[in-house]
Design a protein around this motif. Structure first.
Motif, PDB file in Angstrom:
ATOM      1  N   CYS A 265     -22.498  11.730  19.590  1.00 33.05           N
ATOM      2  CA  CYS A 265     -23.325  10.624  19.106  1.00 33.05           C
ATOM      3  C   CYS A 265     -22.622   9.290  19.359  1.00 33.05           C
ATOM      4  O   CYS A 265     -23.264   8.315  19.764  1.00 33.05           O
ATOM      5  N   ASP A 266     -21.316   9.252  19.138  1.00 31.23           N
ATOM      6  CA  ASP A 266     -20.557   8.025  19.386  1.00 31.23           C
ATOM      7  C   ASP A 266     -20.645   7.602  20.845  1.00 31.23           C
ATOM      8  O   ASP A 266     -20.678   6.407  21.161  1.00 31.23           O
ATOM      9  N   SER A 267     -20.679   8.599  21.736  1.00 30.98           N
ATOM     10  CA  SER A 267     -20.803   8.297  23.166  1.00 30.98           C
ATOM     11  C   SER A 267     -22.146   7.649  23.477  1.00 30.98           C
ATOM     12  O   SER A 267     -22.228   6.692  24.262  1.00 30.98           O
ATOM     13  N   ILE A 268     -23.208   8.135  22.841  1.00 31.49           N
ATOM     14  CA  ILE A 268     -24.536   7.540  23.042  1.00 31.49           C
ATOM     15  C   ILE A 268     -24.564   6.122  22.489  1.00 31.49           C
ATOM     16  O   ILE A 268     -25.106   5.203  23.122  1.00 31.49           O
ATOM     17  N   ILE A 269     -23.957   5.934  21.312  1.00 30.08           N
ATOM     18  CA  ILE A 269     -23.885   4.595  20.726  1.00 30.08           C
ATOM     19  C   ILE A 269     -23.157   3.644  21.667  1.00 30.08           C
ATOM     20  O   ILE A 269     -23.557   2.491  21.855  1.00 30.08           O
ATOM     21  N   GLY A 270     -22.082   4.150  22.291  1.00 35.59           N
ATOM     22  CA  GLY A 270     -21.330   3.329  23.238  1.00 35.59           C
ATOM     23  C   GLY A 270     -22.165   2.904  24.425  1.00 35.59           C
ATOM     24  O   GLY A 270     -22.059   1.764  24.900  1.00 35.59           O
ATOM     25  N   ARG A 271     -23.007   3.806  24.922  1.00 34.41           N
ATOM     26  CA  ARG A 271     -23.844   3.489  26.090  1.00 34.41           C
ATOM     27  C   ARG A 271     -24.928   2.476  25.749  1.00 34.41           C
ATOM     28  O   ARG A 271     -25.395   1.747  26.632  1.00 34.41           O
ATOM     29  N   HIS A 272     -25.326   2.433  24.489  1.00 38.47           N
ATOM     30  CA  HIS A 272     -26.404   1.530  24.080  1.00 38.47           C
ATOM     31  C   HIS A 272     -25.901   0.466  23.106  1.00 38.47           C
ATOM     32  O   HIS A 272     -26.690  -0.076  22.323  1.00 38.47           O
ATOM     33  N   ARG A 273     -24.625   0.189  23.155  1.00 36.08           N
ATOM     34  CA  ARG A 273     -24.042  -0.780  22.217  1.00 36.08           C
ATOM     35  C   ARG A 273     -24.697  -2.147  22.399  1.00 36.08           C
ATOM     36  O   ARG A 273     -24.881  -2.635  23.507  1.00 36.08           O
ATOM     37  N   HIS A 274     -25.034  -2.755  21.283  1.00 34.92           N
ATOM     38  CA  HIS A 274     -25.673  -4.062  21.313  1.00 34.92           C
ATOM     39  C   HIS A 274     -24.670  -5.136  21.713  1.00 34.92           C
ATOM     40  O   HIS A 274     -23.486  -5.047  21.354  1.00 34.92           O
ATOM     41  N   PRO A 275     -25.095  -6.162  22.465  1.00 34.41           N
ATOM     42  CA  PRO A 275     -24.167  -7.227  22.884  1.00 34.41           C
ATOM     43  C   PRO A 275     -23.441  -7.898  21.723  1.00 34.41           C
ATOM     44  O   PRO A 275     -22.314  -8.374  21.881  1.00 34.41           O
ATOM     45  N   PHE A 276     -24.059  -7.948  20.542  1.00 39.06           N
ATOM     46  CA  PHE A 276     -23.408  -8.582  19.398  1.00 39.06           C
ATOM     47  C   PHE A 276     -22.099  -7.901  19.029  1.00 39.06           C
ATOM     48  O   PHE A 276     -21.163  -8.541  18.559  1.00 39.06           O
ATOM     49  N   VAL A 277     -22.037  -6.589  19.211  1.00 37.02           N
ATOM     50  CA  VAL A 277     -20.839  -5.847  18.830  1.00 37.02           C
ATOM     51  C   VAL A 277     -19.661  -6.290  19.690  1.00 37.02           C
ATOM     52  O   VAL A 277     -18.562  -6.544  19.192  1.00 37.02           O
ATOM     53  N   GLU A 278     -19.896  -6.407  20.992  1.00 40.74           N
ATOM     54  CA  GLU A 278     -18.836  -6.857  21.885  1.00 40.74           C
ATOM     55  C   GLU A 278     -18.453  -8.310  21.591  1.00 40.74           C
ATOM     56  O   GLU A 278     -17.281  -8.692  21.673  1.00 40.74           O
ATOM     57  N   LYS A 279     -19.438  -9.109  21.210  1.00 35.47           N
ATOM     58  CA  LYS A 279     -19.209 -10.538  21.052  1.00 35.47           C
ATOM     59  C   LYS A 279     -18.504 -10.890  19.746  1.00 35.47           C
ATOM     60  O   LYS A 279     -17.669 -11.798  19.703  1.00 35.47           O
ATOM     61  N   TYR A 280     -18.826 -10.153  18.667  1.00 35.20           N
ATOM     62  CA  TYR A 280     -18.364 -10.572  17.347  1.00 35.20           C
ATOM     63  C   TYR A 280     -17.443  -9.588  16.625  1.00 35.20           C
ATOM     64  O   TYR A 280     -16.768  -9.983  15.676  1.00 35.20           O
ATOM     65  N   ALA A 281     -17.407  -8.337  17.032  1.00 38.93           N
ATOM     66  CA  ALA A 281     -16.695  -7.325  16.245  1.00 38.93           C
ATOM     67  C   ALA A 281     -15.189  -7.569  16.194  1.00 38.93           C
ATOM     68  O   ALA A 281     -14.575  -7.470  15.127  1.00 38.93           O
ATOM     69  N   LYS A 282     -14.559  -7.898  17.313  1.00 34.41           N
ATOM     70  CA  LYS A 282     -13.107  -8.037  17.338  1.00 34.41           C
ATOM     71  C   LYS A 282     -12.632  -9.133  16.389  1.00 34.41           C
ATOM     72  O   LYS A 282     -11.782  -8.904  15.520  1.00 34.41           O
ATOM     73  N   ARG A 283     -13.197 -10.326  16.524  1.00 35.05           N
ATOM     74  CA  ARG A 283     -12.799 -11.431  15.661  1.00 35.05           C
ATOM     75  C   ARG A 283     -13.223 -11.169  14.222  1.00 35.05           C
ATOM     76  O   ARG A 283     -12.496 -11.473  13.270  1.00 35.05           O
ATOM     77  N   GLY A 284     -14.405 -10.594  14.053  1.00 36.42           N
ATOM     78  CA  GLY A 284     -14.893 -10.304  12.722  1.00 36.42           C
ATOM     79  C   GLY A 284     -14.001  -9.332  11.976  1.00 36.42           C
ATOM     80  O   GLY A 284     -13.747  -9.496  10.776  1.00 36.42           O
ATOM     81  N   LYS A 285     -13.506  -8.308  12.662  1.00 33.91           N
ATOM     82  CA  LYS A 285     -12.629  -7.333  12.016  1.00 33.91           C
ATOM     83  C   LYS A 285     -11.281  -7.946  11.655  1.00 33.91           C
ATOM     84  O   LYS A 285     -10.669  -7.567  10.654  1.00 33.91           O
ATOM     85  N   GLU A 286     -10.822  -8.897  12.472  1.00 30.92           N
ATOM     86  CA  GLU A 286      -9.571  -9.586  12.142  1.00 30.92           C
ATOM     87  C   GLU A 286      -9.715 -10.374  10.845  1.00 30.92           C
ATOM     88  O   GLU A 286      -8.775 -10.433  10.045  1.00 30.92           O
ATOM     89  N   LEU A 287     -10.887 -10.949  10.628  1.00 34.34           N
ATOM     90  CA  LEU A 287     -11.109 -11.797   9.452  1.00 34.34           C
ATOM     91  C   LEU A 287     -11.604 -11.010   8.244  1.00 34.34           C
ATOM     92  O   LEU A 287     -11.216 -11.292   7.112  1.00 34.34           O
ATOM     93  N   CYS A 288     -12.467 -10.021   8.496  1.00 31.87           N
ATOM     94  CA  CYS A 288     -13.197  -9.385   7.392  1.00 31.87           C
ATOM     95  C   CYS A 288     -13.055  -7.868   7.336  1.00 31.87           C
ATOM     96  O   CYS A 288     -13.675  -7.242   6.472  1.00 31.87           O
ATOM     97  N   GLY A 289     -12.285  -7.273   8.235  1.00 27.99           N
ATOM     98  CA  GLY A 289     -12.161  -5.824   8.238  1.00 27.99           C
ATOM     99  C   GLY A 289     -13.493  -5.159   8.516  1.00 27.99           C
ATOM    100  O   GLY A 289     -14.245  -5.584   9.402  1.00 27.99           O
ATOM    101  N   LYS A 290     -13.824  -4.130   7.742  1.00 26.64           N
ATOM    102  CA  LYS A 290     -15.066  -3.399   7.980  1.00 26.64           C
ATOM    103  C   LYS A 290     -16.297  -4.219   7.629  1.00 26.64           C
ATOM    104  O   LYS A 290     -17.421  -3.828   7.976  1.00 26.64           O
ATOM    105  N   ARG A 291     -16.108  -5.356   6.928  1.00 22.42           N
ATOM    106  CA  ARG A 291     -17.241  -6.236   6.634  1.00 22.42           C
ATOM    107  C   ARG A 291     -17.445  -7.267   7.747  1.00 22.42           C
ATOM    108  O   ARG A 291     -17.943  -8.368   7.507  1.00 22.42           O
ATOM    109  N   TRP A 292     -17.088  -6.906   8.967  1.00 20.09           N
ATOM    110  CA  TRP A 292     -17.222  -7.835  10.081  1.00 20.09           C
ATOM    111  C   TRP A 292     -18.679  -8.217  10.331  1.00 20.09           C
ATOM    112  O   TRP A 292     -18.961  -9.260  10.936  1.00 20.09           O
ATOM    113  N   ILE A 293     -19.614  -7.399   9.829  1.00 22.16           N
ATOM    114  CA  ILE A 293     -21.020  -7.722  10.033  1.00 22.16           C
ATOM    115  C   ILE A 293     -21.389  -9.030   9.327  1.00 22.16           C
ATOM    116  O   ILE A 293     -22.298  -9.735   9.768  1.00 22.16           O
ATOM    117  N   ASP A 294     -20.673  -9.364   8.237  1.00 23.65           N
ATOM    118  CA  ASP A 294     -20.915 -10.646   7.576  1.00 23.65           C
ATOM    119  C   ASP A 294     -20.521 -11.800   8.491  1.00 23.65           C
ATOM    120  O   ASP A 294     -21.209 -12.821   8.564  1.00 23.65           O
TER     121      ASP A 294
END
Length: 361
Positions: A265-294
């Motif tokens: 399932c993770d592989s399928i998610i990777g193939r269809h990953r939304h552009p927002f994840v690539e754009k915001y997840a790294k910096r968001g996790k540095e600031l907010c951890g698992k609450r990077w979606i905020d």
């Protein structure tokens, strides 16, 4: 609450910024909204005050971002829509679950046609909050324990938007379809269900929504029974199915019995990953951890405002999703009869074809 203000100020000054202007007292929020150098009012107060602050802020020429729910009554939902249209100010409800990685992936799969025509979806907010609510955040960090007062007087779904929001975006609600009516029912109260001496209603609410195009949505809520956290989040289409809880799972036509879970399932998610994840997840996790979606939600809001773009969610989303709170209660009080869901777009629900996340050229 002075301690909260002091903590927030320390965070800002500790990050190298000047201390903010502070407004307190009964009408402090009005004074803030009236400031000429304020562009956006971000509302993090108790649920019942969201609509009043949002309306006043827009009347003062400010854009508004409010935590969920945006309003607790249908009348206040209409006030938000009417004021936003009159003032031409943005009014967004800060539904962070719409930026969670799995939900974004599902939206991407829907838009790419992987799941076919979406027929049914399910979402919920199932979260044992008895201890958190009863202790009032250790008794000192809130103005009052308004959550207990609201939840124990509301026989419906008091918190619908975490489950409904991502589903509504995936199904194109007011972007080609609209929620038309609902039927709601709740379990009986459980008087013995208490924590720290506080009694809770213990009510489990379920609401079945039908759309203009005869699709169905099941929304559930329970915050006062001992059960694992879940937002359900399931989308079922003519070509496939995705579900987030209790574990990520997917299946696709023609072999629907072949269920993908875990690494598959993770592989399928990777193939269809939304552009927002690539754009915001790294910096968001540095600031907010698992609450990077905020972080992703706030970053998108600021980006769209700065570039003059339509927001990812609008005042019609805020009104439609929030209206479920009162409408589920009305259905229950009338013997779980169907209740019409207002068309907050005034007939414009099919003028836009699907959800679009806009970017500057």
């Amino acid at each position: 609450v002075k301690e909260n203000i002091d903590d927030a100020t320390a965070i800002i000054t500790g990050s190298g910024y000047s201390a903010p202007a502070i407004f307190t007292g009964k009408d402090g929020w009005k004074q803030l909204c009236e400031q000429p150098n304020v562009d956006l009012v971000y509302i993090c107060t108790d649920w019942m005050s969201h609509a009043d602050i949002a309306v006043y802020a827009m009347q003062c020429g400010k854009h508004v971002a409010t935590e969920v729910p945006a309003a607790t009554t249908v009348a206040d939902c209409w006030r938000l829509v009417d004021t936003a249209e009159t003032t031409q100010r943005h009014c967004i409800m800060l539904e962070n679950c719409c930026y969670d990685e799995f939900e974004l992936c599902a939206i991407n799969m829907v838009q790419q046609g992987v799941l076919g025509e979406i027929i049914h979806a399910e979402g919920s907010y199932l979260h044992d909050l008895r201890e958190r609510i009863a202790t009032n955040d250790n008794g000192e960090r809130k103005w009052s324990n308004w959550q207990i007062e609201f939840m124990n007087s509301h026989n419906g779904n008091p918190y619908p938007t975490h489950g409904l929001g991502p589903i509504a975006l995936a199904m194109g609600i007011h972007r080609g379809d609209r929620m038309k009516s609902l039927v709601s029912l709740s379990s009986h109260s459980v008087s013995s269900n208490s924590v720290s001496g506080v009694e809770f209603s213990g009510t489990m609410n379920s609401a079945l929504i039908t759309t203009e195009k005869n699709k169905t949505i099941l929304i559930q809520c329970c915050m006062t029974l001992p059960r694992p956290y879940s937002r359900s989040y399931m989308i079922s289409g003519t070509k496939g199915y995705v579900q987030k809880y209790p574990v990520h799972s997917m299946s696709f036509a023609p072999d629907s019995d072949n269920i993908f879970i875990g690494e598959q399932c993770d592989s399928i998610i990777g193939r269809h990953r939304h552009p927002f994840v690539e754009k915001y997840a790294k910096r968001g996790k540095e600031l907010c951890g698992k609450r990077w979606i905020d972080f992703a939600m706030d970053e998108r809001l600021i980006y769209c405002l700065r570039n003059g773009l339509p927001l990812d969610m609008d005042v019609y989303d805020a009104a439609e999703w929030s209206s479920m709170g009162e409408l589920t209660r009305i259905s229950i009080e009338n013997g779980s009869k169907p209740v019409r869901i207002p068309d907050f777009t005034r007939g414009e629900w099919n003028k836009i074809d699907g959800l679009t996340h806009y970017f500057a050229e």
